[in-house]
Design an enzyme around this catalytic site. Structure first.
Site, short mmCIF file in Angstrom:
data_model
loop_
_atom_site.label_atom_id
_atom_site.label_comp_id
_atom_site.label_asym_id
_atom_site.label_seq_id
_atom_site.Cartn_x
_atom_site.Cartn_y
_atom_site.Cartn_z
N CYS A 20 31.24 -5.02 -60.38
CA CYS A 20 30.83 -4.18 -61.50
C CYS A 20 31.05 -4.99 -62.78
O CYS A 20 31.71 -6.03 -62.78
CB CYS A 20 31.63 -2.88 -61.54
N HIS A 48 41.00 -6.67 -56.43
CA HIS A 48 41.50 -6.51 -55.07
C HIS A 48 40.56 -7.20 -54.09
O HIS A 48 39.88 -6.55 -53.30
CB HIS A 48 41.64 -5.03 -54.72
N HIS A 80 41.69 -2.64 -64.78
CA HIS A 80 42.37 -1.37 -64.51
C HIS A 80 43.18 -0.89 -65.71
O HIS A 80 43.54 0.29 -65.78
CB HIS A 80 43.34 -1.52 -63.32
N CYS A 103 38.59 -2.19 -68.68
CA CYS A 103 37.23 -1.67 -68.59
C CYS A 103 37.01 -0.59 -69.65
O CYS A 103 37.90 0.22 -69.93
CB CYS A 103 37.02 -1.08 -67.19
N HIS A 131 47.89 3.93 -58.01
CA HIS A 131 46.84 2.99 -58.38
C HIS A 131 47.08 2.52 -59.82
O HIS A 131 47.43 3.32 -60.69
CB HIS A 131 45.47 3.66 -58.27
N GLU A 133 45.17 1.83 -62.29
CA GLU A 133 44.42 2.55 -63.33
C GLU A 133 45.09 3.87 -63.67
O GLU A 133 45.26 4.21 -64.85
CB GLU A 133 42.98 2.81 -62.86
N CYS A 199 33.23 6.60 -63.20
CA CYS A 199 32.42 5.46 -63.64
C CYS A 199 30.99 5.58 -63.11
O CYS A 199 30.80 5.76 -61.90
CB CYS A 199 33.06 4.16 -63.14
#
Length: 292
Positions: A20, A48, A80, A103, A131, A133, A199
Protein backbone atom coordinates in the site's frame (compact mmCIF):
# COMPACT_ATOMS: atom_id res chain seq x y z
CA UNK A 1 7.36 -44.30 -25.60
CA UNK A 2 6.17 -40.81 -24.82
CA UNK A 3 6.05 -38.99 -21.50
CA UNK A 4 2.83 -37.19 -20.70
CA UNK A 5 3.16 -33.59 -19.59
CA UNK A 6 0.78 -31.89 -17.22
CA UNK A 7 -1.13 -28.88 -18.43
CA UNK A 8 0.30 -25.67 -17.00
CA UNK A 9 -2.19 -24.07 -14.59
CA UNK A 10 -3.61 -20.62 -15.15
CA UNK A 11 -2.07 -18.59 -12.30
CA UNK A 12 -3.64 -15.19 -11.66
CA UNK A 13 -2.20 -12.45 -9.43
CA UNK A 14 -4.90 -10.19 -8.02
CA UNK A 15 -5.02 -6.64 -9.34
CA UNK A 16 -3.60 -3.95 -7.02
CA UNK A 17 -1.95 -6.55 -4.80
CA UNK A 18 1.34 -5.49 -3.24
CA UNK A 19 2.49 -2.65 -1.00
CA UNK A 20 0.00 0.00 0.00
CA UNK A 21 1.06 3.64 -0.33
CA UNK A 22 1.81 4.07 3.38
CA UNK A 23 4.11 1.07 3.63
CA UNK A 24 5.89 1.90 0.39
CA UNK A 25 6.46 5.49 1.52
CA UNK A 26 7.94 4.42 4.86
CA UNK A 27 10.33 1.98 3.18
CA UNK A 28 11.33 4.50 0.52
CA UNK A 29 12.05 7.15 3.16
CA UNK A 30 14.25 4.77 5.13
CA UNK A 31 16.16 3.68 2.03
CA UNK A 32 16.59 7.24 0.79
CA UNK A 33 18.03 8.36 4.11
CA UNK A 34 20.41 5.42 4.11
CA UNK A 35 21.48 6.14 0.51
CA UNK A 36 22.41 9.64 1.69
CA UNK A 37 24.86 8.05 4.09
CA UNK A 38 22.83 8.54 7.24
CA UNK A 39 22.80 6.11 10.14
CA UNK A 40 19.19 4.97 9.94
CA UNK A 41 17.15 3.24 12.62
CA UNK A 42 13.45 2.40 12.50
CA UNK A 43 11.32 2.48 15.63
CA UNK A 44 9.75 -0.96 15.36
CA UNK A 45 9.58 -3.04 12.18
CA UNK A 46 8.64 -0.98 9.14
CA UNK A 47 6.79 -3.89 7.60
CA UNK A 48 5.67 -7.39 8.60
CA UNK A 49 7.47 -9.10 5.73
CA UNK A 50 10.53 -11.34 6.21
CA UNK A 51 12.13 -10.55 2.84
CA UNK A 52 11.84 -6.78 3.22
CA UNK A 53 13.14 -6.92 6.79
CA UNK A 54 16.17 -8.86 5.56
CA UNK A 55 16.74 -6.36 2.73
CA UNK A 56 16.61 -3.38 5.09
CA UNK A 57 19.02 -5.10 7.46
CA UNK A 58 21.46 -5.81 4.64
CA UNK A 59 21.38 -2.11 3.77
CA UNK A 60 22.49 -1.31 7.30
CA UNK A 61 19.11 -0.05 8.49
CA UNK A 62 18.69 -1.03 12.12
CA UNK A 63 15.54 -1.59 14.17
CA UNK A 64 14.97 -0.38 17.72
CA UNK A 65 12.16 -1.72 19.88
CA UNK A 66 11.93 1.33 22.14
CA UNK A 67 12.83 5.00 21.84
CA UNK A 68 15.42 4.77 24.64
CA UNK A 69 17.61 2.64 22.38
CA UNK A 70 18.19 5.51 19.92
CA UNK A 71 20.16 8.65 20.78
CA UNK A 72 21.55 9.90 17.46
CA UNK A 73 21.39 9.52 13.70
CA UNK A 74 18.13 9.31 11.80
CA UNK A 75 15.02 7.63 13.16
CA UNK A 76 12.15 6.60 10.88
CA UNK A 77 8.68 6.26 12.40
CA UNK A 78 6.88 3.39 10.71
CA UNK A 79 3.53 3.59 8.91
CA UNK A 80 1.76 2.08 11.95
CA UNK A 81 2.74 5.13 14.00
CA UNK A 82 3.91 5.16 17.63
CA UNK A 83 2.41 6.24 20.97
CA UNK A 84 2.25 9.97 21.56
CA UNK A 85 4.74 9.85 24.44
CA UNK A 86 7.32 8.04 22.31
CA UNK A 87 6.97 10.54 19.50
CA UNK A 88 7.47 13.41 21.95
CA UNK A 89 10.45 11.62 23.45
CA UNK A 90 12.34 11.12 20.20
CA UNK A 91 11.54 14.62 18.94
CA UNK A 92 13.07 15.96 22.12
CA UNK A 93 16.48 14.43 21.42
CA UNK A 94 18.69 17.15 19.87
CA UNK A 95 21.10 14.70 18.20
CA UNK A 96 18.31 12.74 16.52
CA UNK A 97 16.68 13.49 13.17
CA UNK A 98 13.12 12.15 13.11
CA UNK A 99 11.39 11.19 9.86
CA UNK A 100 7.72 10.58 10.58
CA UNK A 101 6.37 8.09 8.03
CA UNK A 102 3.12 7.42 9.88
CA UNK A 103 0.40 6.58 7.36
CA UNK A 104 -2.00 9.46 6.73
CA UNK A 105 -4.96 7.24 7.65
CA UNK A 106 -3.33 6.34 10.95
CA UNK A 107 -2.67 10.02 11.62
CA UNK A 108 -6.39 10.66 11.14
CA UNK A 109 -7.19 7.92 13.66
CA UNK A 110 -4.78 9.44 16.17
CA UNK A 111 -6.34 12.88 15.67
CA UNK A 112 -9.86 11.48 16.04
CA UNK A 113 -8.92 9.66 19.27
CA UNK A 114 -7.51 12.87 20.74
CA UNK A 115 -10.51 15.00 19.72
CA UNK A 116 -13.12 12.49 20.90
CA UNK A 117 -11.45 12.05 24.28
CA UNK A 118 -11.10 15.82 24.60
CA UNK A 119 -14.84 16.19 23.98
CA UNK A 120 -15.66 13.77 26.78
CA UNK A 121 -16.28 10.63 24.74
CA UNK A 122 -15.08 7.21 25.85
CA UNK A 123 -13.04 6.10 22.83
CA UNK A 124 -13.81 2.48 21.93
CA UNK A 125 -11.41 0.95 19.41
CA UNK A 126 -12.05 -2.34 17.64
CA UNK A 127 -8.89 -4.10 16.51
CA UNK A 128 -6.02 -6.16 17.83
CA UNK A 129 -5.03 -4.87 21.25
CA UNK A 130 -1.29 -5.50 20.86
CA UNK A 131 -1.03 -4.28 17.27
CA UNK A 132 1.41 -1.33 16.91
CA UNK A 133 -1.21 0.85 15.21
CA UNK A 134 -3.76 0.33 17.98
CA UNK A 135 -1.17 0.89 20.69
CA UNK A 136 -0.34 4.21 19.08
CA UNK A 137 -3.92 5.36 18.45
CA UNK A 138 -5.20 4.58 21.92
CA UNK A 139 -2.41 6.64 23.48
CA UNK A 140 -3.99 9.77 22.01
CA UNK A 141 -7.17 9.09 23.97
CA UNK A 142 -5.35 9.02 27.30
CA UNK A 143 -7.31 7.13 29.95
CA UNK A 144 -10.61 7.56 28.12
CA UNK A 145 -10.37 4.47 25.92
CA UNK A 146 -11.32 0.81 25.62
CA UNK A 147 -9.91 -1.67 23.10
CA UNK A 148 -11.94 -4.69 22.00
CA UNK A 149 -11.09 -7.58 19.72
CA UNK A 150 -12.77 -7.98 16.34
CA UNK A 151 -12.93 -11.78 16.70
CA UNK A 152 -13.45 -12.40 20.41
CA UNK A 153 -16.79 -10.72 21.02
CA UNK A 154 -16.64 -11.41 24.74
CA UNK A 155 -14.22 -8.46 24.89
CA UNK A 156 -17.04 -6.16 23.75
CA UNK A 157 -18.37 -6.34 27.29
CA UNK A 158 -15.52 -3.97 28.21
CA UNK A 159 -17.55 -1.17 26.67
CA UNK A 160 -19.13 0.76 29.55
CA UNK A 161 -22.70 1.98 29.81
CA UNK A 162 -22.06 5.71 29.58
CA UNK A 163 -23.41 8.88 28.06
CA UNK A 164 -20.93 9.43 25.20
CA UNK A 165 -19.05 6.82 23.14
CA UNK A 166 -16.77 7.43 20.18
CA UNK A 167 -15.98 4.44 17.95
CA UNK A 168 -12.81 3.95 15.94
CA UNK A 169 -11.29 0.89 14.27
CA UNK A 170 -7.90 -0.41 13.35
CA UNK A 171 -7.39 0.58 9.72
CA UNK A 172 -7.32 -3.02 8.45
CA UNK A 173 -10.54 -4.18 10.14
CA UNK A 174 -13.27 -5.41 7.81
CA UNK A 175 -16.03 -2.76 7.49
CA UNK A 176 -18.86 -5.07 8.55
CA UNK A 177 -17.10 -5.64 11.87
CA UNK A 178 -16.98 -1.88 12.47
CA UNK A 179 -20.69 -1.69 11.61
CA UNK A 180 -21.59 -4.47 14.05
CA UNK A 181 -19.46 -2.99 16.83
CA UNK A 182 -20.98 0.45 16.34
CA UNK A 183 -24.47 -1.05 16.62
CA UNK A 184 -23.41 -2.78 19.85
CA UNK A 185 -22.09 0.49 21.30
CA UNK A 186 -25.29 2.31 20.37
CA UNK A 187 -27.12 0.22 22.96
CA UNK A 188 -24.72 1.39 25.68
CA UNK A 189 -24.82 5.16 25.31
CA UNK A 190 -26.98 8.19 24.53
CA UNK A 191 -24.52 9.97 22.25
CA UNK A 192 -22.61 7.86 19.69
CA UNK A 193 -19.99 9.13 17.26
CA UNK A 194 -18.45 6.76 14.74
CA UNK A 195 -15.37 7.78 12.78
CA UNK A 196 -14.71 5.53 9.79
CA UNK A 197 -10.99 4.82 10.09
CA UNK A 198 -10.95 1.77 7.80
CA UNK A 199 -8.26 2.27 5.17
CA UNK A 200 -9.79 2.48 1.66
CA UNK A 201 -6.75 0.66 0.23
CA UNK A 202 -7.57 -2.26 2.51
CA UNK A 203 -11.14 -2.25 1.19
CA UNK A 204 -9.92 -2.22 -2.42
CA UNK A 205 -7.46 -5.00 -1.66
CA UNK A 206 -10.14 -7.17 -0.08
CA UNK A 207 -12.50 -6.59 -3.01
CA UNK A 208 -9.81 -7.47 -5.50
CA UNK A 209 -8.90 -10.61 -3.56
CA UNK A 210 -12.46 -11.86 -3.53
CA UNK A 211 -12.79 -11.56 -7.30
CA UNK A 212 -10.18 -14.20 -8.24
CA UNK A 213 -11.20 -16.36 -5.25
CA UNK A 214 -14.61 -16.81 -6.83
CA UNK A 215 -13.18 -18.00 -10.16
CA UNK A 216 -10.23 -20.23 -9.19
CA UNK A 217 -9.72 -23.72 -7.80
CA UNK A 218 -7.26 -22.56 -5.14
CA UNK A 219 -6.00 -19.33 -3.57
CA UNK A 220 -2.56 -18.56 -2.17
CA UNK A 221 -2.39 -15.55 0.16
CA UNK A 222 1.16 -14.24 0.56
CA UNK A 223 2.47 -12.20 3.47
CA UNK A 224 3.89 -12.21 6.98
CA UNK A 225 2.12 -14.50 9.43
CA UNK A 226 1.91 -11.64 11.94
CA UNK A 227 0.47 -9.19 9.41
CA UNK A 228 -3.10 -8.37 10.47
CA UNK A 229 -4.39 -7.35 7.06
CA UNK A 230 -2.83 -10.43 5.39
CA UNK A 231 -4.57 -12.71 7.88
CA UNK A 232 -7.82 -10.86 7.20
CA UNK A 233 -7.33 -11.45 3.47
CA UNK A 234 -6.83 -15.17 4.06
CA UNK A 235 -10.06 -15.34 6.07
CA UNK A 236 -11.98 -13.45 3.39
CA UNK A 237 -10.61 -15.58 0.55
CA UNK A 238 -11.29 -18.81 2.45
CA UNK A 239 -14.95 -17.80 2.77
CA UNK A 240 -15.13 -17.80 -1.04
CA UNK A 241 -12.62 -20.50 -1.93
CA UNK A 242 -12.21 -23.31 0.60
CA UNK A 243 -8.83 -24.28 -0.87
CA UNK A 244 -7.00 -21.20 0.42
CA UNK A 245 -3.59 -21.26 2.08
CA UNK A 246 -1.53 -18.48 3.69
CA UNK A 247 2.25 -18.55 3.15
CA UNK A 248 4.91 -16.05 4.17
CA UNK A 249 6.78 -16.34 0.88
CA UNK A 250 7.64 -18.69 -1.99
CA UNK A 251 9.97 -20.74 0.21
CA UNK A 252 6.94 -22.01 2.13
CA UNK A 253 5.63 -23.60 -1.04
CA UNK A 254 7.67 -26.79 -0.85
CA UNK A 255 7.55 -30.08 -2.71
CA UNK A 256 4.82 -31.40 -0.43
CA UNK A 257 2.49 -28.75 -1.84
CA UNK A 258 2.72 -30.36 -5.30
CA UNK A 259 -0.03 -32.80 -4.37
CA UNK A 260 -2.26 -29.97 -3.18
CA UNK A 261 -1.71 -28.09 -6.44
CA UNK A 262 -2.21 -31.15 -8.65
CA UNK A 263 -5.31 -31.01 -10.80
CA UNK A 264 -6.05 -27.37 -10.07
CA UNK A 265 -6.47 -25.59 -13.40
CA UNK A 266 -6.84 -22.06 -12.02
CA UNK A 267 -4.87 -20.71 -9.06
CA UNK A 268 -5.16 -17.21 -7.63
CA UNK A 269 -2.50 -15.26 -5.75
CA UNK A 270 -2.91 -12.19 -3.58
CA UNK A 271 -0.97 -10.49 -0.80
CA UNK A 272 -1.32 -8.09 2.09
CA UNK A 273 -0.43 -4.42 2.06
CA UNK A 274 3.01 -5.31 3.42
CA UNK A 275 3.72 -7.85 0.67
CA UNK A 276 5.86 -6.62 -2.25
CA UNK A 277 4.98 -7.51 -5.84
CA UNK A 278 8.21 -9.46 -6.19
CA UNK A 279 7.01 -11.92 -3.52
CA UNK A 280 3.79 -12.52 -5.44
CA UNK A 281 5.73 -13.13 -8.63
CA UNK A 282 8.08 -15.52 -6.82
CA UNK A 283 5.10 -17.52 -5.56
CA UNK A 284 3.71 -17.65 -9.10
CA UNK A 285 7.04 -18.97 -10.40
CA UNK A 286 7.21 -21.56 -7.61
CA UNK A 287 3.71 -22.77 -8.48
CA UNK A 288 4.79 -23.19 -12.10
CA UNK A 289 7.86 -25.15 -10.97
CA UNK A 290 5.83 -27.43 -8.69
CA UNK A 291 3.26 -28.15 -11.39
CA UNK A 292 5.67 -28.62 -14.30
Amino acid sequence: MTTATRARPDVRIAERAGFCYGVRLAIDKAKHARDEGKEVTTLGQLVHNPGIKADLSERGIRTADIADQVEGGTLVIRAHGVPATELEQVRGKPQLEVIDATCTWVLQSQKAARELAGAGYTVCIIGHENHPEVIGVRSYAGDRHVVVDDIDRSTWERVPFTKKIGVLSQSTILPYKLDEFAAFCLRRCHDLRVVNTVCPVTLTRQDNSVKPAATVDAMVVVGGKNSSNTKELAVKCREICADTIHVSDADELAADHAGWLAGKARIGITGGTSTPEVDLEAVRDRIYALTA
